[in-house]
Design a protein around this motif. Structure first.
Motif, short mmCIF file in Angstrom:
data_model
loop_
_atom_site.label_atom_id
_atom_site.label_comp_id
_atom_site.label_asym_id
_atom_site.label_seq_id
_atom_site.Cartn_x
_atom_site.Cartn_y
_atom_site.Cartn_z
N ASP A 55 0.73 -1.08 0.56
CA ASP A 55 -0.12 -0.16 0.17
C ASP A 55 0.48 1.08 -0.34
OD1 ASP A 55 -2.72 1.17 0.68
OD2 ASP A 55 -1.26 1.89 1.62
N MET A 56 1.75 0.62 0.54
CA MET A 56 2.80 1.94 0.85
C MET A 56 3.20 2.83 -0.79
SD MET A 56 6.38 3.10 0.84
CE MET A 56 6.78 1.85 1.71
N ILE A 57 3.79 1.31 -1.17
CA ILE A 57 4.50 1.81 -2.45
C ILE A 57 3.62 2.18 -3.48
CG2 ILE A 57 5.99 0.50 -4.46
CD1 ILE A 57 6.62 -1.36 -2.29
N ALA A 58 2.28 1.26 -3.39
CA ALA A 58 1.35 2.43 -4.54
C ALA A 58 0.79 3.59 -4.36
CB ALA A 58 0.08 1.29 -4.19
N ARG A 59 0.83 3.83 -2.97
CA ARG A 59 0.21 5.14 -2.75
C ARG A 59 1.60 6.50 -2.75
NH1 ARG A 59 -4.51 5.55 -0.37
NH2 ARG A 59 -5.39 3.70 0.57
N VAL A 61 3.73 5.70 -5.39
CA VAL A 61 4.14 5.98 -7.09
C VAL A 61 2.94 6.81 -7.40
CG1 VAL A 61 4.56 4.74 -9.01
CG2 VAL A 61 5.75 4.12 -7.20
N ALA A 62 1.81 6.79 -6.98
CA ALA A 62 0.47 7.23 -7.73
C ALA A 62 0.23 8.64 -7.39
CB ALA A 62 -1.02 6.55 -7.10
N GLN A 63 0.52 9.20 -6.32
CA GLN A 63 1.01 10.53 -5.82
C GLN A 63 1.75 10.89 -7.18
OE1 GLN A 63 1.35 11.68 -1.91
NE2 GLN A 63 2.03 13.68 -1.26
N LYS A 64 3.12 10.84 -7.08
CA LYS A 64 3.57 11.37 -8.06
C LYS A 64 2.82 11.08 -9.20
CE LYS A 64 6.65 13.15 -7.30
NZ LYS A 64 7.21 14.18 -6.32
N VAL A 65 2.62 10.55 -9.71
CA VAL A 65 2.71 10.23 -11.12
C VAL A 65 1.44 10.96 -11.88
CG1 VAL A 65 0.72 8.72 -12.51
CG2 VAL A 65 2.67 7.78 -11.52
N ALA A 66 0.24 10.75 -9.99
CA ALA A 66 -0.92 12.38 -10.74
C ALA A 66 -0.32 13.67 -10.30
CB ALA A 66 -1.76 11.87 -9.61
N GLU A 67 0.06 13.55 -9.79
CA GLU A 67 1.07 15.17 -9.68
C GLU A 67 2.00 15.63 -10.67
OE1 GLU A 67 4.83 17.06 -7.51
OE2 GLU A 67 3.24 15.78 -6.27
N VAL A 73 -5.71 9.54 -10.03
CA VAL A 73 -5.23 8.31 -9.83
C VAL A 73 -5.66 7.64 -8.42
CG1 VAL A 73 -3.26 6.15 -9.45
CG2 VAL A 73 -3.06 8.30 -11.41
N VAL A 74 -6.61 7.15 -8.62
CA VAL A 74 -7.33 7.05 -7.27
C VAL A 74 -7.07 5.07 -6.55
CG1 VAL A 74 -9.44 6.42 -6.50
CG2 VAL A 74 -9.22 7.89 -8.09
N VAL A 75 -6.37 5.15 -5.23
CA VAL A 75 -5.69 3.78 -5.12
C VAL A 75 -7.19 2.98 -4.40
CG1 VAL A 75 -4.17 2.68 -3.47
CG2 VAL A 75 -3.45 4.91 -4.90
N GLN A 281 6.01 5.41 -18.98
CA GLN A 281 6.70 6.34 -18.43
C GLN A 281 6.61 6.96 -17.81
OE1 GLN A 281 6.15 8.59 -22.67
NE2 GLN A 281 6.75 6.20 -23.63
N ALA A 282 5.68 6.99 -17.38
CA ALA A 282 5.35 7.73 -16.31
C ALA A 282 4.98 7.38 -15.02
CB ALA A 282 2.72 8.39 -15.87
#
Length: 334
Positions: A55-59, A61-67, A73-75, A281-282
């Motif tokens: 969960d920590m890893i996913a969040r 990466v998801a936050q930075k990809v979205a930013e 990006v919704v986890v 790429q993202a």
């Protein structure tokens, strides 16, 4: 039971997998999908409960990809059946790039052998997008425990076989199988105590109810740093950058011992190649950012990244390797 410790370092598989993707001319529909993607929220399924290493890893990466890309990006946490429920939900989703999953060693490489009726096939039902990170397993004990090295564990286990308790987060997990491998390599017999999660296990190991516990470094690092548990040994080929004073099992005399968890993002099979490449790429761009890399490393992970083909090659290597380990362990789940 015996395990062969001659399996090459998995990282070598990734290295040899650097085949280079051929850049093909996508048809007009693919080009359009790539330029138009995404035009709605992207769901990233985490097949485990909130708060754990995956969960920590996913969040992060998801936050930075979205930013960085102005994407939504919704986890979504979808735990159950050793990660199978979440992975299966992704495998059966529409192959349009709007449903992804953060897979890992257990649900992609171990579960195909561990579960006779697994509802998905990682090699055919999922499209690898990008590797994200990896993490060794660490064996810990209470800070008041007499065990300060793996040699201490071996001596106690040989003196009283099947009495020294070893906890881990569930049957068939990387931690469980790494424990089995260490046991067999050392020629000792421990008493296994599977847990459904880390919370109760840590309470028991800190109080001495369980002598030893094995789990991923992201799960245990905070407790090591706070002085609540003592690290004994790590299962990777090289020492962890976050636990530099903790030796490896290879250093303890079991050369080429290497058992780690790796994490990566996948999409449903059939997702357009152009969309997979855009997400890849993202993700790679996010992993190159110092704050994301530091977040993953601070939690005990090593940053990976790479191409979809590198991830696919890793799966083709790791599934049979872990399958052999599962069969030798005798583990099986419905």
């Amino acid at each position: 039971m015996r395990f062969s410790m001659c399996s090459p370092n998995w990282a070598a598989h990734v290295g040899t997998a650097m085949l280079g993707l051929v850049v093909a001319a996508f048809p007009a529909t693919s080009a359009f999908a790539q330029s138009d993607y995404p035009n709605k929220p992207i769901r990233l399924i985490v097949p485990f409960p909130p708060g754990g290493g995956t969960d920590m890893i996913a969040r992060a990466v998801a936050q930075k990809v979205a930013e960085q890309n102005k994407w939504n990006v919704v986890v979504e946490n979808k735990p159950g059946a050793g990660g199978n429920l979440g992975v299966d939900a992704a495998a059966k989703a529409a192959p349009d790039g709007y449903t992804l999953v953060m897979g890992q060693t257990s649900n992609l490489a171990i579960n195909p052998t561990l579960y006779p009726k697994l509802p998905y096939k990682p090699l055919t039902d999922l499209a690898p997008v990008a590797l994200v990170s990896s993490s060794p397993i660490v064996m810990v004990a209470s800070v008041t425990s007499p065990f300060k090295s793996f040699g201490d564990v071996m001596a106690a286990a040989k003196k009283a076989p099947d009495s020294l308790t070893l906890g881990y987060p569930g049957n068939g997990t990387v931690a469980h199988l790494a424990g089995e491998m260490a046991e067999n390599a050392a020629g000792i017999q421990l008493r296994h105590v599977p847990y459904k999660g880390a919370a109760q296990a840590l309470t028991d190991v800190m109080s001495g109810q369980v002598a030893l516990y094995m789990s991923s470094i992201p799960t245990l690092l905070g407790h090591v740093r706070s002085g609540k548990v003592r690290p004994i040994v790590v299962t990777s080929a090289k020492r962890s950058s976050q636990l530099p004073d903790t030796p490896t099992l290879a250093e303890a005399g079991y050369k080429e011992f290497d058992a780690i968890s790796w994490f990566g993002i996948l999409a449903p099979a059939g997702t357009p190649a152009a969309v997979v490449q855009k997400i890849n790429q993202a993700v790679n761009q996010a992993l190159k950012q110092p704050d994301v890399a530091e977040k993953l490393r601070s939690e005990g992970g090593e940053v990976l990244g790479g191409s979809p083909e590198q991830f696919a090659q890793l799966l083709r290597t790791e599934i049979p390797r872990w399958g052999q380990i599962v069969r030798k362990s005798g583990a099986s789940l419905d």
